[in-house]
Write a protein that holds these residues in place. Structure first.
Motif: not given
Length: 204
Positions: A127-139, A173-188
């Motif tokens: 039911g979801r097309s993407w998720v946003e996940i925490w890392t341990g990194m900082q900016y 820093v968060v990682v955003d992952v889309n179900k579609d590997p080619e989606s432009a709306t994903q990344g750190m």
């Protein structure tokens, strides 16, 4: 007890003694059915052997229980994903600590990022097309930092479009992952640690 039984017990005892005979000065300790069994020249009677063996047994059990979602350069990563945004960065730290004393993970290079992203994609709830996940990194101060505070450089292609942003409040820093590997709306991307996301990547 008749003569045959006596012979049987004598042969059993002799057999056991022959089996466990060790060179002089050698002591072998092991836990058998929950009890300490020592064979040979064992002079210690301070309980240190049993403590050492129990610790070794527990350490081996812990290692066997650690299951890695991703292994990269001998580093073990576990990923926790929920169906809704309910995890702050501090929640993520607690989640990782509860799993074999882990910590929110670093992403060390683009190959590490790609392997984590591939596994994350497989964990996106129905039911979801993407998720946003925490890392341990900082900016901070226009610099990407490992959880240790050490600066690191990573390929610019891993960043979400428009990120990282220099806003001083967006430290984690968060990682955003889309179900579609080619989606432009994903990344750190970087954001405030008090915001809630779908989960956390843990490093064991």
């Amino acid at each position: 007890m008749d003569f045959v039984e006596i012979l049987f017990y004598l042969s059993l005892i002799c057999g056991l003694l022959a089996e466990v005979k060790l060179p002089a000065g050698v002591c072998r300790s092991q836990i058998v059915k929950g009890k300490l069994v020592q064979v040979g020249d064992c002079k210690k009677d301070d309980g240190s052997d049993i403590v050492r063996l129990i610790k070794k047994s527990l350490d081996e059990k812990k290692k066997a229980e650690i299951k890695c979602d991703v292994i990269y350069k001998s580093k073990c990563f576990r990923i926790v994903v929920y169906g809704r945004n309910n995890v702050t960065f501090n929640d993520g730290k607690s989640i990782c600590k509860s799993m074999n004393n882990g910590k929110p993970a670093n992403i060390y290079d683009i190959a590490d990022y790609k392997s984590l992203r591939t596994h994350l994609r497989s964990m996106i709830p129905a039911g979801r097309s993407w998720v946003e996940i925490w890392t341990g990194m900082q900016y901070k101060n226009n610099q990407l930092l490992l959880s240790s505070g050490e600066p690191i450089t990573i390929a610019t292609e891993v960043w979400y479009s428009g990120y990282p942003t220099p806003d001083a409040s967006l430290t984690n820093v968060v990682v955003d992952v889309n179900k579609d590997p080619e989606s432009a709306t994903q990344g750190m991307y970087n954001e405030q640690p008090s915001w809630t996301r779908h989960g956390v990547i843990c490093e064991m």
